[in-house]
Scaffold this active site. Structure first.
Site: not given
Ligand code: ADE
Length: 247
Positions: A168, A153, A88, A115
């Site tokens: 798209d 794709r 993330p 984590e």
């Molecule tokens: N791992 C946990 N959440 C994630 C996300 N939003 N994007 C990529 N990998 C992740």
């Protein structure tokens, strides 16, 4: 295109890769996915892949040695392809980013868990970090599948209609126009007459205007970077004047 995926949970990939377009893409030789369980490269007899964080605090951290050993054994030392960590904290995946990553014939994907991964993996092994959105999942497995899907794709020949990916949502910088199929009337709701007119120029203009209207209503920030003709600009100006509603 080839993906080598490094994960603690390879089994979650099989059902998705074994259905629909991704399945066909593999059968037809467009896509090749290697799934590798990081646990197989753990050094101890219990195959431990995580440990407590230095400095304390909650959660577990994925150990560096099994990850380095796995990736280097499969894709070489130094790796012969980009190594993408799903996290993330990474760069947000967009259609443009998908298009630029799809230029690589081979990617290694690393799905973190717990984590996260020991920072030395990021510093000395990973070349790209990708997030699929501003929310946190329990692991990088779904994000890795999302990336594989979005890139596959785009490979020429994977979608039945060679121009499908170009039209798209997002590919043109706009959200896509609405779609209808038979029946022409369902519960009293009609398919717009123009789509049944057979008049290609009118249909194309209607679709363009629907795409502009939808983007303006739902994702106005996308219009800043969209490629707009003078006709599009005039249409948007008329929408703004009307303060128009239902998109
Ligand atoms: N791992 C946990 N959440 C994630 C996300 N939003 N994007 C990529 N990998 C992740």
């Amino acid at each position: 295109m080839r993906f080598d995926v490094f994960t603690l949970f390879p089994e979650v990939f099989y059902p998705y890769l074994d259905a629909s377009i991704l399945k066909r893409a593999q059968e037809e030789g467009y896509l090749d996915v290697g799934l590798h369980n990081i646990r197989d490269w753990a050094l101890d007899k219990h195959h431990v892949t995580d440990d407590l964080p230095y400095g304390g605090g909650g959660g577990m951290v994925m150990k560096p040695e099994p990850i380095f050993r796995a990736v280097e054994e499969v894709v070489g030392r130094p790796p012969r392809c980009p190594v993408v960590l799903m996290t993330p904290q990474g760069e947000r995946l967009t259609q443009d980013k998908a298009a630029s990553l799809s230029e690589y014939p081979h990617l290694a994907l690393l799905a973190g868990h717990y984590e996260g991964v020991d920072e030395r993996v990021r510093q000395h092994l990973v070349t790209h970090e990708i997030s699929i959105g501003d929310y946190v999942l329990t692991g990088g497995e779904l994000p890795a599948l999302v990336l594989i899907d979005a890139l596959t794709r785009l490979i020429a020949g994977v979608l039945g209609d060679p121009r499908a990916a170009e039209k798209d949502s997002h590919a043109m910088g706009l959200l896509e126009h609405p779609h209808y199929t038979r029946p022409a009337e369902f519960r009293g709701w009609q398919v717009p007459e123009v789509l049944r007119s057979g008049h290609h120029a009118r249909i194309a203009r209607w679709r363009r205007e629907q795409a502009l209207r939808r983007t303006w209503k739902r994702r106005p920030e996308l219009l800043q970077d969209a490629d707009l003709s003078p006709e599009d600009e005039a249409f948007l100006a008329s929408l703004r004047e009307e303060g128009d509603g239902d998109a």
